[in-house]
Design a protein around this motif. Structure first.
Motif, PDB file in Angstrom:
ATOM      1  N   ALA A   1       0.631  -8.704  59.227  1.00  0.00           N
ATOM      2  CA  ALA A   1      -0.668  -9.411  58.496  1.00  0.00           C
ATOM      3  C   ALA A   1      -0.265 -10.771  58.665  1.00  0.00           C
ATOM      4  N   PRO A   2      -1.612 -11.033  58.859  1.00  0.00           N
ATOM      5  CA  PRO A   2      -1.130 -12.604  58.419  1.00  0.00           C
ATOM      6  C   PRO A   2      -1.651 -13.124  56.608  1.00  0.00           C
ATOM      7  N   GLY A   3      -0.375 -14.956  56.167  1.00  0.00           N
ATOM      8  CA  GLY A   3       0.349 -14.973  55.257  1.00  0.00           C
ATOM      9  C   GLY A   3       0.623 -16.732  55.368  1.00  0.00           C
ATOM     10  N   LEU A   4       0.494 -17.221  54.475  1.00  0.00           N
ATOM     11  CA  LEU A   4       1.110 -18.468  54.541  1.00  0.00           C
ATOM     12  C   LEU A   4       2.175 -18.006  53.196  1.00  0.00           C
ATOM     13  N   LEU A   5       2.969 -19.229  53.545  1.00  0.00           N
ATOM     14  CA  LEU A   5       4.407 -18.901  52.857  1.00  0.00           C
ATOM     15  C   LEU A   5       4.734 -20.830  52.850  1.00  0.00           C
ATOM     16  N   VAL A   6       5.065 -20.930  51.418  1.00  0.00           N
ATOM     17  CA  VAL A   6       4.675 -21.922  50.518  1.00  0.00           C
ATOM     18  C   VAL A   6       5.854 -22.509  50.327  1.00  0.00           C
ATOM     19  N   GLU A   7       6.629 -23.565  50.326  1.00  0.00           N
ATOM     20  CA  GLU A   7       8.199 -23.421  50.542  1.00  0.00           C
ATOM     21  C   GLU A   7       8.069 -24.383  48.919  1.00  0.00           C
ATOM     22  N   ARG A   8       8.835 -24.517  48.048  1.00  0.00           N
ATOM     23  CA  ARG A   8       8.675 -25.380  46.888  1.00  0.00           C
ATOM     24  C   ARG A   8       9.740 -26.385  46.372  1.00  0.00           C
ATOM     25  N   ARG A   9      10.459 -27.399  46.457  1.00  0.00           N
ATOM     26  CA  ARG A   9      11.544 -27.976  45.952  1.00  0.00           C
ATOM     27  C   ARG A   9      11.381 -28.532  44.667  1.00  0.00           C
ATOM     28  N   ALA A  10      11.467 -29.060  43.672  1.00  0.00           N
ATOM     29  CA  ALA A  10      11.020 -29.691  42.211  1.00  0.00           C
ATOM     30  C   ALA A  10      12.214 -30.126  41.815  1.00  0.00           C
ATOM     31  N   PHE A  11      12.050 -31.185  41.183  1.00  0.00           N
ATOM     32  CA  PHE A  11      12.534 -32.467  40.722  1.00  0.00           C
ATOM     33  C   PHE A  11      12.530 -32.675  39.365  1.00  0.00           C
TER      34      PHE A  11
ATOM     35  N   ASP B   1      14.953 -37.360  36.573  1.00  0.00           N
ATOM     36  CA  ASP B   1      16.603 -37.746  36.339  1.00  0.00           C
ATOM     37  C   ASP B   1      16.477 -37.621  38.176  1.00  0.00           C
ATOM     38  N   GLY B   2      15.745 -36.831  39.031  1.00  0.00           N
ATOM     39  CA  GLY B   2      16.330 -36.698  40.411  1.00  0.00           C
ATOM     40  C   GLY B   2      17.147 -35.366  40.233  1.00  0.00           C
ATOM     41  N   ARG B   3      17.825 -34.530  39.898  1.00  0.00           N
ATOM     42  CA  ARG B   3      18.304 -33.636  40.243  1.00  0.00           C
ATOM     43  C   ARG B   3      16.810 -32.568  40.387  1.00  0.00           C
ATOM     44  N   VAL B   4      17.596 -31.007  41.145  1.00  0.00           N
ATOM     45  CA  VAL B   4      16.183 -30.461  41.606  1.00  0.00           C
ATOM     46  C   VAL B   4      16.624 -29.252  40.514  1.00  0.00           C
ATOM     47  N   VAL B   5      15.602 -29.113  40.245  1.00  0.00           N
ATOM     48  CA  VAL B   5      15.122 -28.064  39.206  1.00  0.00           C
ATOM     49  C   VAL B   5      14.834 -26.198  39.970  1.00  0.00           C
ATOM     50  N   GLU B   6      14.202 -26.105  40.937  1.00  0.00           N
ATOM     51  CA  GLU B   6      13.775 -25.261  41.096  1.00  0.00           C
ATOM     52  C   GLU B   6      13.308 -25.627  42.750  1.00  0.00           C
ATOM     53  N   PHE B   7      13.918 -24.432  43.424  1.00  0.00           N
ATOM     54  CA  PHE B   7      13.318 -23.862  44.726  1.00  0.00           C
ATOM     55  C   PHE B   7      13.069 -22.632  45.119  1.00  0.00           C
ATOM     56  N   THR B   8      11.911 -23.116  45.596  1.00  0.00           N
ATOM     57  CA  THR B   8      11.010 -21.356  45.651  1.00  0.00           C
ATOM     58  C   THR B   8      10.779 -21.182  46.882  1.00  0.00           C
ATOM     59  N   ARG B   9      11.026 -19.541  47.914  1.00  0.00           N
ATOM     60  CA  ARG B   9       9.746 -18.939  49.110  1.00  0.00           C
ATOM     61  C   ARG B   9       8.797 -18.478  48.212  1.00  0.00           C
ATOM     62  N   SER B  10       7.399 -18.858  48.479  1.00  0.00           N
ATOM     63  CA  SER B  10       6.495 -17.464  48.232  1.00  0.00           C
ATOM     64  C   SER B  10       5.338 -17.277  49.821  1.00  0.00           C
ATOM     65  N   PHE B  11       5.625 -15.963  49.346  1.00  0.00           N
ATOM     66  CA  PHE B  11       4.879 -16.132  50.594  1.00  0.00           C
ATOM     67  C   PHE B  11       3.147 -14.911  50.051  1.00  0.00           C
ATOM     68  N   TYR B  12       2.356 -15.762  50.504  1.00  0.00           N
ATOM     69  CA  TYR B  12       0.695 -15.328  49.252  1.00  0.00           C
ATOM     70  C   TYR B  12       0.122 -14.861  50.860  1.00  0.00           C
ATOM     71  N   ARG B  13      -0.972 -13.815  50.353  1.00  0.00           N
ATOM     72  CA  ARG B  13      -1.565 -13.204  51.243  1.00  0.00           C
ATOM     73  C   ARG B  13      -2.542 -14.526  51.302  1.00  0.00           C
ATOM     74  N   GLY B  14      -3.281 -14.128  52.767  1.00  0.00           N
ATOM     75  CA  GLY B  14      -3.827 -14.872  53.499  1.00  0.00           C
ATOM     76  C   GLY B  14      -5.181 -14.835  53.940  1.00  0.00           C
ATOM     77  N   ASP B  15      -5.457 -13.572  53.086  1.00  0.00           N
ATOM     78  CA  ASP B  15      -7.252 -12.736  53.365  1.00  0.00           C
ATOM     79  C   ASP B  15      -7.038 -13.466  51.761  1.00  0.00           C
ATOM     80  N   ALA B  16      -6.755 -14.161  50.952  1.00  0.00           N
ATOM     81  CA  ALA B  16      -7.244 -14.700  49.731  1.00  0.00           C
ATOM     82  C   ALA B  16      -6.862 -16.217  48.493  1.00  0.00           C
ATOM     83  N   TYR B  17      -6.163 -16.586  49.536  1.00  0.00           N
ATOM     84  CA  TYR B  17      -5.781 -18.074  49.052  1.00  0.00           C
ATOM     85  C   TYR B  17      -6.243 -19.050  50.242  1.00  0.00           C
ATOM     86  N   ASP B  18      -6.412 -20.563  49.175  1.00  0.00           N
ATOM     87  CA  ASP B  18      -6.539 -21.378  50.141  1.00  0.00           C
ATOM     88  C   ASP B  18      -6.389 -23.094  49.522  1.00  0.00           C
ATOM     89  N   PHE B  19      -5.076 -23.381  50.318  1.00  0.00           N
ATOM     90  CA  PHE B  19      -4.863 -24.814  49.631  1.00  0.00           C
ATOM     91  C   PHE B  19      -5.391 -25.999  49.879  1.00  0.00           C
TER      92      PHE B  19
END
Length: 249
Positions: free
Chosen positions: A211-221, A224-242
């Motif tokens: 089924a169609p979906g959206l993959l969003v990868e986020r790297r948050a800082f 001071d530049g340190r990486v605090v989060e790395f997230t891979r999210s799969f969203y339902r393509g029929d329910a989400y708009d970015f």
């Protein structure tokens, strides 16, 4: 609304072969009206009885057509109220907000189910994503996101253990938990692409594999530049708009 559905149904009936099953034709007719904006978010559909009578179909056929659209997330049923076009969730790519904060701002009720929440030693791949040294500790989170009980997104998140000493303190929002330690992200890089959902993500989101979906990868800082989060999210393509606001120089 019944007349618009009937018109589209009859248009498809004349364009398609007679072998096309009636419930599929009705499903396509309603989906077309949703895709083109004739049926907007929150619009109510006629009752099964009215659709069956107006289109000269059995209620079993109508129910089967609606059931498929409900499974796709395009329609939702409210007990005692009827069937409605689902509200699509619009999320900005221009603001750094958590899933929970973003939906609360829209008056929605986000929920989370933790599938994994533990601490371990960082792997080589995780060390690269978080800019950590070998042997460092990492918090691993696997979460299923819901809105009003319906699954919307499946997420896997990595956070340096030094920045989140107790992952059990996370309630609905990771960013709220990080904020208690003074480690709320200040900027992030995100990448989005369309994907065909693989079996694991599709099953969590109550969809069929592929089924169609959206993959969003986020790297948050942090500031001071340190990486605090790395997230891979799969969203339902029929329910989400970015969306993102663009400005010229």
């Amino acid at each position: 609304m019944l007349s618009a559905i009937a018109t589209e149904y009859l248009r498809l009936q004349s364009a398609e072969t007679s072998r096309t099953l009636a419930y599929l034709r009705l499903r396509r007719a309603i989906q077309h009206l949703i895709d083109t904006g004739v049926l907007g978010p929150g619009h109510g559909l006629p009752s099964e009885r009215d659709l069956a009578g107006g289109l000269q179909l059995s209620r079993v056929t109508v129910r089967k057509a609606l059931s498929g659209l409900i499974d796709q997330g395009l329609l939702s049923q409210r007990q005692g109220a009827g069937t409605f076009v689902s509200e699509r969730i619009v999320r900005s790519f221009s603001r750094l907000t958590s899933f929970t904060d973003d939906l609360r701002e829209r008056g929605l009720n986000p929920q989370v189910t933790f599938l994994e929440r533990g601490i371990g030693e960082v792997t080589p791949e995780e060390a690269m994503a978080l800019n950590l040294s070998p042997g460092s500790g990492v918090v691993r989170l696997s979460r299923l996101r819901h809105v009003d009980g319906a699954p919307i997104a499946a997420e896997r998140t990595l956070v340096p253990h030094s920045l989140l000493p107790d992952p059990q303190c996370i309630g609905g929002s990771l960013y709220e938990a990080l904020d208690t330690y003074g480690h709320r992200p200040r900027r992030a890089l995100q990448r989005l692409r369309a994907v065909a959902l693989e079996q694991e993500a599709a099953q969590l989101l109550q969809l069929e594999a592929g089924a169609p979906g959206l993959l969003v990868e986020r790297r948050a800082f942090l500031a001071d530049g340190r990486v605090v989060e790395f997230t891979r999210s799969f969203y339902r393509g029929d329910a989400y708009d970015f969306v993102a606001e663009l400005q010229s120089d």
